[in-house]
Design a protein around this motif. Structure first.
Motif, PDB file in Angstrom:
ATOM      1  N   THR A 604       0.843  -1.191   0.000  1.00 61.07           N
ATOM      2  CA  THR A 604       0.000   0.000   0.000  1.00 61.07           C
ATOM      3  C   THR A 604       0.882   1.245   0.000  1.00 61.07           C
ATOM      4  OG1 THR A 604      -0.081   0.039   2.405  1.00 61.07           O
ATOM      5  CG2 THR A 604      -1.785  -1.248   1.272  1.00 61.07           C
ATOM      6  N   THR A 605       0.288   2.349  -0.381  1.00 63.44           N
ATOM      7  CA  THR A 605       1.071   3.600  -0.499  1.00 63.44           C
ATOM      8  C   THR A 605       1.697   4.020   0.826  1.00 63.44           C
ATOM      9  OG1 THR A 605      -0.363   4.315  -2.305  1.00 63.44           O
ATOM     10  CG2 THR A 605       0.961   6.016  -1.226  1.00 63.44           C
ATOM     11  N   PRO A 606       0.967   3.979   1.947  1.00 59.08           N
ATOM     12  CA  PRO A 606       1.626   4.364   3.212  1.00 59.08           C
ATOM     13  C   PRO A 606       2.782   3.431   3.585  1.00 59.08           C
ATOM     14  CG  PRO A 606      -0.770   4.373   3.460  1.00 59.08           C
ATOM     15  CD  PRO A 606      -0.489   3.751   2.136  1.00 59.08           C
ATOM     16  N   ILE A 607       2.583   2.134   3.341  1.00 68.39           N
ATOM     17  CA  ILE A 607       3.663   1.187   3.665  1.00 68.39           C
ATOM     18  C   ILE A 607       4.882   1.465   2.784  1.00 68.39           C
ATOM     19  CG2 ILE A 607       4.318  -1.251   3.700  1.00 68.39           C
ATOM     20  CD1 ILE A 607       2.387  -0.736   5.856  1.00 68.39           C
ATOM     21  N   MET A 608       4.636   1.727   1.493  1.00 66.29           N
ATOM     22  CA  MET A 608       5.762   1.970   0.577  1.00 66.29           C
ATOM     23  C   MET A 608       6.507   3.235   0.967  1.00 66.29           C
ATOM     24  SD  MET A 608       7.298   0.588  -1.929  1.00 66.29           S
ATOM     25  CE  MET A 608       8.875   1.204  -2.489  1.00 66.29           C
ATOM     26  N   ARG A 609       5.754   4.247   1.361  1.00 63.99           N
ATOM     27  CA  ARG A 609       6.390   5.502   1.767  1.00 63.99           C
ATOM     28  C   ARG A 609       7.233   5.284   3.019  1.00 63.99           C
ATOM     29  NH1 ARG A 609       2.153   8.207   1.809  1.00 63.99           N
ATOM     30  NH2 ARG A 609       1.624   7.938   4.027  1.00 63.99           N
ATOM     31  N   ASP A 610       6.660   4.613   3.987  1.00 61.05           N
ATOM     32  CA  ASP A 610       7.429   4.340   5.211  1.00 61.05           C
ATOM     33  C   ASP A 610       8.623   3.433   4.926  1.00 61.05           C
ATOM     34  OD1 ASP A 610       5.583   5.849   6.506  1.00 61.05           O
ATOM     35  OD2 ASP A 610       4.506   4.163   7.435  1.00 61.05           O
ATOM     36  N   LEU A 611       8.472   2.502   4.004  1.00 65.31           N
ATOM     37  CA  LEU A 611       9.571   1.597   3.654  1.00 65.31           C
ATOM     38  C   LEU A 611      10.748   2.374   3.084  1.00 65.31           C
ATOM     39  CD1 LEU A 611      10.116  -1.621   3.346  1.00 65.31           C
ATOM     40  CD2 LEU A 611       9.731  -1.180   0.937  1.00 65.31           C
ATOM     41  N   LEU A 612      10.456   3.271   2.124  1.00 64.83           N
ATOM     42  CA  LEU A 612      11.528   4.078   1.533  1.00 64.83           C
ATOM     43  C   LEU A 612      12.211   4.923   2.601  1.00 64.83           C
ATOM     44  CD1 LEU A 612       9.872   5.278  -1.800  1.00 64.83           C
ATOM     45  CD2 LEU A 612      11.872   3.826  -1.595  1.00 64.83           C
ATOM     46  N   ALA A 613      11.413   5.538   3.446  1.00 63.76           N
ATOM     47  CA  ALA A 613      11.985   6.426   4.461  1.00 63.76           C
ATOM     48  C   ALA A 613      12.847   5.640   5.450  1.00 63.76           C
ATOM     49  CB  ALA A 613      10.868   7.160   5.197  1.00 63.76           C
ATOM     50  N   HIS A 614      12.364   4.493   5.888  1.00 61.56           N
ATOM     51  CA  HIS A 614      13.110   3.717   6.891  1.00 61.56           C
ATOM     52  C   HIS A 614      14.405   3.156   6.308  1.00 61.56           C
ATOM     53  CE1 HIS A 614      13.898   1.039  10.245  1.00 61.56           C
ATOM     54  NE2 HIS A 614      14.057   0.048   9.378  1.00 61.56           N
ATOM     55  N   TYR A 615      14.352   2.564   5.129  1.00 59.92           N
ATOM     56  CA  TYR A 615      15.561   1.985   4.537  1.00 59.92           C
ATOM     57  C   TYR A 615      16.573   3.083   4.219  1.00 59.92           C
ATOM     58  CZ  TYR A 615      13.744  -2.777   4.097  1.00 59.92           C
ATOM     59  OH  TYR A 615      13.267  -4.030   4.362  1.00 59.92           O
ATOM     60  N   HIS A 616      16.071   4.240   3.769  1.00 58.40           N
ATOM     61  CA  HIS A 616      16.969   5.341   3.442  1.00 58.40           C
ATOM     62  C   HIS A 616      17.640   5.872   4.694  1.00 58.40           C
ATOM     63  CE1 HIS A 616      18.161   9.457   2.208  1.00 58.40           C
ATOM     64  NE2 HIS A 616      18.363   8.883   1.021  1.00 58.40           N
ATOM     65  N   SER A 617      16.854   6.034   5.756  1.00 63.24           N
ATOM     66  CA  SER A 617      17.435   6.560   6.987  1.00 63.24           C
ATOM     67  C   SER A 617      18.363   5.552   7.660  1.00 63.24           C
ATOM     68  CB  SER A 617      16.312   6.954   7.952  1.00 63.24           C
ATOM     69  OG  SER A 617      15.538   5.813   8.303  1.00 63.24           O
ATOM     70  N   SER A 618      18.127   4.262   7.449  1.00 64.51           N
ATOM     71  CA  SER A 618      18.968   3.232   8.072  1.00 64.51           C
ATOM     72  C   SER A 618      20.177   2.874   7.218  1.00 64.51           C
ATOM     73  CB  SER A 618      18.140   1.961   8.331  1.00 64.51           C
ATOM     74  OG  SER A 618      17.032   2.244   9.155  1.00 64.51           O
ATOM     75  N   GLY A 619      20.286   3.469   6.042  1.00 61.52           N
ATOM     76  CA  GLY A 619      21.425   3.161   5.174  1.00 61.52           C
ATOM     77  C   GLY A 619      21.352   1.786   4.538  1.00 61.52           C
ATOM     78  N   MET A 620      20.158   1.228   4.449  1.00 57.96           N
ATOM     79  CA  MET A 620      19.985  -0.124   3.870  1.00 57.96           C
ATOM     80  C   MET A 620      19.623   0.004   2.393  1.00 57.96           C
ATOM     81  SD  MET A 620      17.789  -1.622   7.085  1.00 57.96           S
ATOM     82  CE  MET A 620      17.462  -3.182   6.281  1.00 57.96           C
ATOM     83  N   MET A 621      20.530   0.628   1.642  1.00 59.17           N
ATOM     84  CA  MET A 621      20.196   0.926   0.252  1.00 59.17           C
ATOM     85  C   MET A 621      20.217  -0.326  -0.636  1.00 59.17           C
ATOM     86  SD  MET A 621      19.577   3.883   1.021  1.00 59.17           S
ATOM     87  CE  MET A 621      18.807   4.186  -0.546  1.00 59.17           C
ATOM     88  N   ASP A 622      21.113  -1.259  -0.354  1.00 57.49           N
ATOM     89  CA  ASP A 622      21.113  -2.508  -1.133  1.00 57.49           C
ATOM     90  C   ASP A 622      19.812  -3.277  -0.926  1.00 57.49           C
ATOM     91  OD1 ASP A 622      23.606  -1.940  -2.089  1.00 57.49           O
ATOM     92  OD2 ASP A 622      24.662  -3.146  -0.598  1.00 57.49           O
ATOM     93  N   SER A 623      19.345  -3.323   0.313  1.00 62.22           N
ATOM     94  CA  SER A 623      18.079  -4.000   0.591  1.00 62.22           C
ATOM     95  C   SER A 623      16.930  -3.281  -0.087  1.00 62.22           C
ATOM     96  CB  SER A 623      17.836  -4.059   2.103  1.00 62.22           C
ATOM     97  OG  SER A 623      18.842  -4.795   2.747  1.00 62.22           O
ATOM     98  N   LEU A 624      16.957  -1.934  -0.069  1.00 65.00           N
ATOM     99  CA  LEU A 624      15.900  -1.169  -0.722  1.00 65.00           C
ATOM    100  C   LEU A 624      15.879  -1.451  -2.219  1.00 65.00           C
ATOM    101  CD1 LEU A 624      13.721   0.988  -0.680  1.00 65.00           C
ATOM    102  CD2 LEU A 624      15.511   2.730  -0.883  1.00 65.00           C
ATOM    103  N   GLU A 625      17.070  -1.553  -2.826  1.00 62.70           N
ATOM    104  CA  GLU A 625      17.122  -1.827  -4.263  1.00 62.70           C
ATOM    105  C   GLU A 625      16.568  -3.216  -4.570  1.00 62.70           C
ATOM    106  OE1 GLU A 625      20.284  -1.023  -7.835  1.00 62.70           O
ATOM    107  OE2 GLU A 625      21.076  -1.850  -5.972  1.00 62.70           O
TER     108      GLU A 625
END
Length: 1381
Positions: A604-625
């Motif tokens: 869902t859109t809220p989950i996706m938004r929170d997912l991007l924000a959390h992975y970005h803030s945690s430095g988990m860019m490989d996982s985000l990709e």
């Protein structure tokens, strides 16, 4: 009975007890429901053959104990307390194990408090005695030790007390009970052998049976069959009897028939096949089957229509004290329902399927066994798939039969199970039972366990306990009470999927089952979420909080996805977890594994938004990709995702968004080219990150041209052709969009060529494979080839390897049968000139390898071979020359190529050997190679003499003399001959040229000059030199040791001795001259300069060895000629040494002289040695003290030899006496015939004194009449001696049948037996056995040990007492071993 005071008091006491509990007992709780529900047609059709996944019917219970918490003792099992491991749900493995082993608490263990209290009350208040037996049907009956039977209804209320204590005094304890199928009759068996039948409706005694079985034996079992007029009983004598009840003219009677006699094997368990009400018409019931278990086997017999044994089955090996067990159960198997008999004795349960065939016979099929690691004392079915076992440690185990898995383990120790040992030992009748039956009775508890309709009751000494299967909800509730939420979910999922074991209460319809279980699972999921938030540690490190939620949150996600309830996950659960920051982060991170596994594709859109924000803030860019490239593009905010991708260089995600979101396949290439293009144009080396980007670009282009999506999946079919054309158009662009004036043409192809030429060409080669029917693509293919040639030919920016790779690629494309490319063939000549340029020394190996690869492509490229050969020789491309010479079959030229190539020079030996050894080459070709080898042999020998010698030995042996004559360097000849003449591990016939004496003598001469240390070894191993010439050579170079060896070999021992003696004198002279400088000798020795002393010792050892070897074959005078000069030389050196200042040097000379004396004492008599010493002027004029050491040393030697002689004589005498004594004892031992009849005529011999028949007895134990043996001609050889030598007819016949050799005469002796002549002899086999036995007991002869010692005395280098022997040498003498008679 109603008037009995005992009965009245018992009933009043029980009523009082029951009234006390009326507030807690619900009548509905103990109602009698219907018995087993019959299996439906659907259930039977869905039943698998291996019974693994068929649904389980809910067993209805006689005693409904669903709500018995107030009256039950709940026990958690081992399985339920330890089941489930939450570790597997932690961060690194976030998915649930879909093959769970969690079973929870399968059994409900309930204490029947009503019955238990009344058992205790009856024992205390009315002296009913302790409980001894129990049985259950529609009611529960308990027998006591004072002969009473207490009958309880389903409310645990006492309804009847059958019997009196007076009856108990006459009959003994109740030892067995049985209720018929309609609960109208009760049979009681007693310890003193009587049987009574009671009417359960009125409590009347109907029959007392005293004569059904032999008196003096206890009743172990009494069982009703399906026929109410037929029962069976088993007594402590091991016999089984059929009881047929009759009622004629109002008179009740009982007929008894013996089914199995205890004299044939004692039966200790019987079990009739009882059909449930819904299967009373089953065809098998007409036979009234009965299973009986004896101590050695089980039997299945049919009582109707006539007595017949249908099957016997022996036990496997088990403990004699193990208790046989029997249990019947109707089981649905292969679309039919048939009875299965489970039986065991020990730790293995066997299953027998019994079915009726169409012809009316009973067919018994053995099924898979169940192996357990315990001794089973009770075996019961609780439903058609589940068994309940009790072992000898009173551990109860619930076992699923199809999977053979133990579902639960309970401890019954507190039950205090009642054992039937007194009855099995028949103590009430005097204990007249067999020892085997009494041993089994130690663990027998048959009458303490009763099962009926899915319930099992166990009788304890003061209580009764009920075991029933919990329904599926109750099993999960038990886990939830213990806060085992993860295990509860795992168990629920097994219910959902139909893989759980011992399931009760679930419907058979899979859709309904899954719906009901899913609702329960959702309820548990919410409970787990609330529990996790409620039990969250309020204080502590962040790692503790994370670990807490890592144990819970992935479980919630996993089961929501398994149930396909994402709306529940993203709306209700997430909104609850988002209240805790740590829980929110763990939730978002847990989604990654499911997204990557493609189990979750839409957010869902809220989950996706929170997912991007959390992975970005945690430095988990490989996982985000990784997440982005697996998600549905419709769930992504493209603008936000693209921005995050560019900022963090997530190129895979960027490519995915452009491709899937905007159908743009060109922009990602432009962006990736921008990353690697600039540093390549500037000539800078790429960083690791830029190399990764370049590789991504190549893979992306390859995927686009092949119709595959990057990084995974496939391009939509309607876009495949369009994408290919877009990529080609992009690659062949003349300039980029933001080009400058300095940009070269075709920047994109040029960039890829500079980045990795070979891989880019490989991408094109794979792409060209698919361009067969696409005309547009073929045009692009030709265009790209033209661009490649335009860019790379005559361009110094590209290395020879890159240019060669291009032309190799082109040659392979042109070689294809359906080739449509056009390439100017002159370009290949141009490339040839470029690669073979002699002025360019750079990348020599690389250019040669490229050209070689180009030549190997095929027939597409046609070069002028003469011109190519000239260019290759000029450029020193020797592998190219070899390739061309190979084609022209000029193999001798290839030898030159190898010798001129510094990288492959060492391989020339293998090439020459292979060519000369392998077939397929003409004699002329091999001859030319041989000549070429001979021309370069000096060079080859300089490179490797060993390999050169191997070549000559194998292929050029005839030219050995010519080779040696052409070699100029003596040292080179020596190295060559050393390799040529050295002994080889693999024996083979040497060519005659190598056996020439001149060759070996030449090598001997060279050895004397260059390697004298190996001279003696060569003389000892080689046999092909002439002695006279060899002596001259060694004398020429003054190698005295070798000369002495040759002289000794020639037979000139005095000459050899003179040479070695001269050498010894030189060494002595050098040693004494060094000792004249005071302590110089000692200092030299201590400092490590031991050359003179070592040389002296070595020289002395050599001459002693010569004297030893020669003295064996010389007479006394000749021995003295050898040994005395040696002794005089040593004593003369001692005389010179007296004036030396160095004490050490004098001590060494004295020690060496003693060594000579000790060695010569083995060959020269001691008086002669002493006389010679006293005649010597050195010792003749001195004092006795000067020769005291010498004389004492000789006396020690004499004492040793005298002791050795005496010991040897003693050992010989003792061994001889021992051997003769034991041989005499064996020969004089009496014979015992095996039979009292002749082994030929089979008639007994007569023992009467008047009998004149002669018999012959052999040591093998066979007995014969003399006349019978004479008829069989069993005489060894033809002899007129009346005392003939006979052979055993039976033994000799058996040996003859085996092809044994002919018998030889053996020694024998005669004796008399009952006035008959007896001939005793040992046959050959027994003689051989006797010899082996004697050798076995004696061990190695000590005489043999001493003989070997004396042999070594003669062959040892320095005799028995030379210096090489240990100073602590001792003879280890032991007495002979004792032979046990």
């Amino acid at each position: 009975m109603a008037d009995s005071p005992d009965a009245r008091s018992l009933l009043s006491a029980s009523s009082h007890l029951n009234l006390m509990e009326v507030d807690t007992i619900d009548d509905k709780e103990f109602d009698i429901p219907q018995v087993d529900t019959p299996p439906t047609l659907e259930s039977i059709l869905n039943e698998l053959e291996d019974e693994e996944d068929a649904f389980v019917l809910e067993d209805t219970c006689v005693l409904n104990t669903d709500n018995m918490d107030a009256h039950s003792c709940e026990t958690s099992s081992l399985a339920s307390s330890d089941s489930g491991d939450p570790v597997h749900l932690k961060r690194h493995r976030r998915t649930v194990d879909l093959n769970p082993t969690v079973h929870g608490s399968v059994l409900r263990h309930s204490l029947l408090k009503g019955i238990s209290a009344q058992i205790v009350s009856a024992a205390d208040k009315v002296d009913a005695g302790l409980p001894t037996a129990i049985t259950m049907s529609g009611v529960i009956a308990v027998g006591t030790s004072h002969g009473l039977a207490l009958v309880f209804d389903t409310n645990q209320a006492l309804r009847l007390c059958l019997g009196t204590k007076a009856t108990g005094a006459d009959f003994g304890a109740v030892s067995a009970l049985s209720i018929n199928h309609d609960c109208s009759r009760l049979l009681c068996g007693f310890a003193k052998g009587q049987i009574t039948m009671w009417d359960l409706a009125s409590g009347k005694l109907l029959r007392t049976i005293n004569d059904a079985h032999p008196p003096g034996t206890a009743i172990l079992h009494v069982k009703f069959t399906d026929d109410p007029t037929l029962a069976v009983c088993n007594d402590s004598g091991g016999s089984v009897f059929e009881l047929a009840f009759r009622r004629v003219m109002g008179m009740r009677s009982c007929d008894s028939r013996c089914l199995f006699s205890g004299s044939k094997g004692e039966v200790c368990a019987v079990e009739p096949l009882l059909a449930p009400p819904d299967l009373r018409e089953h065809p098998i019931t007409h036979y009234s089957l009965l299973a009986m278990a004896s101590l050695t086997k089980i039997l299945v017999i049919g009582l109707k229509p006539s007595l017949k044994v249908w099957m016997t089955f022996p036990y496997s090996k088990s403990d004699p004290s193990s208790v046989p067990q029997l249990a019947w159960q109707f089981v649905p198997v292969q679309k039919t329902v048939n009875p299965v008999l489970a039986f065991c004795k020990g730790d293995t349960v066997h299953f027998l399927l019994v079915k009726k065939e169409e012809n009316g016979t009973i067919h018994v099929i053995k099924q898979r066994q169940l192996h357990l690691s315990c001794d089973i004392i009770s075996l019961s079915w609780i439903n058609s798939r589940t068994l309940v076992l009790v072992d000898s440690h009173e551990k109860l185990q619930v076992v699923d039969r199809p999977s053979q898995e133990v579902l639960e383990t309970l401890d019954l120790e507190q039950v205090q199970l009642v054992y039937n040992s007194r009855h099995f030992k028949s103590l009430a009748t005097g204990g007249n039972v067999s020892q085997a039956l009494a041993l089994v009775g130690e663990k027998a508890c048959y009458q303490s366990v009763s099962s009926y309709a899915g319930q099992i009751v166990y009788l304890g000494t003061k209580s009764a306990h009920m075991m029933t299967l919990r329904n599926w909800r109750e099993r999960m509730d038990c886990l939830l009470k213990q806060e085992h939420f993860v295990e509860a979910l795992s168990l629920a999922w097994s219910f959902h999927e139909g893989t759980a074991k011992a399931v009760v209460g679930l419907c058979a319809d899979p859709v309904k089952r899954k719906g009901v279980v899913a609702d329960k699972m959702i309820e548990i999921i919410f409970q787990l979420a609330e529990f996790a938030l409620k039990k969250c540690p309020e204080q502590g490190r962040i790692q503790v909080l994370e670990q807490h939620f890592h144990d819970v949150v992935p479980v919630l996600v996993d089961y929501c996805l398994l149930l396909q309830r994402t709306e529940l996950l993203f709306e209700q659960l997430y909104s609850r977890l988002v209240e805790n920051t740590v829980a929110k982060g763990v939730f978002l991170e847990a989604l990654e594994s499911y997204i990557v596994a493609d189990r979750l594709g839409h957010l869902t859109t809220p989950i996706m938004r929170d997912l991007l924000a959390h992975y970005h803030s945690s430095g988990m860019m490989d996982s985000l990709e990784r997440c982005i490239v697996h998600l549905d593009i419709t769930s992504l905010d493209i603008q936000q995702v693209v921005q995050v991708c560019w900022e963090n260089k997530l190129h895979d995600a960027m490519v995915y968004v452009f491709n899937r979101g905007m159908n743009d396949y060109v922009t990602p290439m432009e962006k990736l080219f921008a990353v690697i293009g600039q540093p390549l144009r500037e000539g800078r080396s790429l960083s690791d990150e830029e190399v990764v980007m370049g590789n991504k670009l190549l893979v992306y282009i390859s995927c686009c041209l092949a119709g595959r999506a990057y990084p995974l999946g496939d391009i939509p079919e309607d876009l495949v052709v369009q994408v290919k054309h877009q990529v080609f158009e992009f690659l062949i662009r003349l300039h980029s969009a933001d080009s400058s004036d300095e940009e070269e043409v075709f920047p994109f192809i040029r960039t890829l060529l500079h980045f990795d030429t070979r891989e880019f060409l490989n991408v094109l080669a794979m792409t060209f494979e698919d361009f067969k029917n696409d005309k547009q693509a073929l045009e692009y293919q030709q265009r790209i080839v033209d661009i490649l040639l335009q860019i790379m030919v005559d361009n110094s920016d590209f290395t020879p390897s890159q240019v060669g790779g291009l032309f190799t690629f082109l040659a392979r494309q042109l070689a294809k049968p359906d080739n449509t490319l056009f390439v100017n063939r002159n370009l290949f000549d141009q490339v040839l000139e470029f690669l073979c340029c002699p002025d360019d020394d750079s990348r020599h190996t690389e250019r040669q390898q490229v050209l070689l690869e180009l030549l190997h492509v095929g027939s597409v490229v046609h070069f002028n071979e003469e011109r190519l050969l000239a260019l290759a020789e000029k450029a020193q491309f020797y592998q190219i020359c070899e390739f061309l010479y190979e084609k022209k079959q000029l193999y001798d030229r290839i030898v030159d190529c190898y010798l001129r190539d510094p990288l492959r020079k060492a391989e020339v030996f293998s090439y020459i050997h292979n060519l000369l050894s392998m077939p397929g080459y003409s004699p002329d070709q091999k001859h030319s190679v041989k000549n070429k080898t001979l021309q370069h042999l000096q060079e080859l020998i300089s490179m490797d003499p060993a390999k050169s010698a191997d070549l000559v030995l194998l292929h050029l042996a005839a030219e050995v003399q010519q080779i040696i004559s052409e070699l100029q360097d003596d040292h080179l000849i020596f190295r060559f001959l050393s390799s040529l003449l050295q002994p080889r591990e693999v024996p083979h016939s040497e060519p005659p040229q190598l056996l020439e004496p001149d060759l070996h003598e030449l090598h001997l001469d060279l050895l004397s000059r260059f390697d004298p240390d190996h001279l003696l070894v060569f003389l000892q191993t080689s046999q092909h030199y002439r002695l006279e010439e060899a002596v001259q050579i060694t004398q020429k170079y003054h190698h005295n040791k070798a000369t002495a060896y040759l002289l000794e070999k020639r037979g000139d021992v005095p000459g050899a001795f003179a040479v070695l003696l001269e050498t010894l004198k030189e060494k002595l002279s050098r040693f004494t001259s060094e000792g004249e400088d005071g302590d110089a000798g000692g200092a030299e020795e201590e400092g490590g300069g031991q050359s003179s002393l070592t040389a002296l010792r070595s020289s002395l050892d050599d001459i002693i060895v010569l004297c030893h070897q020669s003295s064996q074959n010389l007479n006394q005078q000749q021995r003295e000629v050898l040994w005395f000069p040696l002794l005089e030389t040593m004593m003369a050196s001692q005389k010179q040494g007296k004036g030396l200042n160095a004490k050490h040097a004098f001590q060494v000379l004295k020690e060496l002289t003693m060594k000579v004396l000790n060695c010569m004492s083995s060959f020269i008599p001691l008086p002669a040695i002493i006389q010679r010493i006293l005649q010597d002027p050195v010792y003749g004029k001195g004092k006795l003290a000067e020769i005291q050491g010498l004389i004492l040393g000789m006396l020690d030697t004499f004492n040793y030899e005298q002791t050795l002689l005496e010991t040897t004589t003693s050992l010989l005498n003792h061994d001889l006496h021992w051997s003769l004594a034991h041989l005499r004892a064996a020969v004089t031992r009496g014979l015992h015939p095996r039979q009292d009849y002749c082994n030929i005529c089979l008639q007994q011999y007569k023992r009467r004194q008047s009998s004149q028949e002669e018999i012959i007895v052999f040591s093998c134990g066979h007995l014969y009449h003399l006349q019978c043996l004479q008829q069989k001609e069993c005489v060894w050889g033809v002899t007129s001696d009346p005392q003939q030598r006979w052979s055993c007819y039976k033994c000799s016949s058996s040996r003859a049948g085996k092809g044994s050799p002919a018998l030889e005469p053996r020694r024998g002796r005669s004796a008399t037996l009952a006035q008959a002549s007896v001939e005793v002899t040992l046959d050959p086999q027994q003689e051989q056995s006797w010899d082996q036995l004697r050798c076995l007991y004696r061990g190695p002869s000590r005489l043999a040990i001493l003989s070997e010692l004396s042999h070594s005395h003669g062959s040892d280098k320095s005799g028995l007492l030379v210096s090489g022997q240990s100073d602590h040498f001792q003879l280890k003498l032991s007495p002979p071993p004792v032979l046990e008679e």
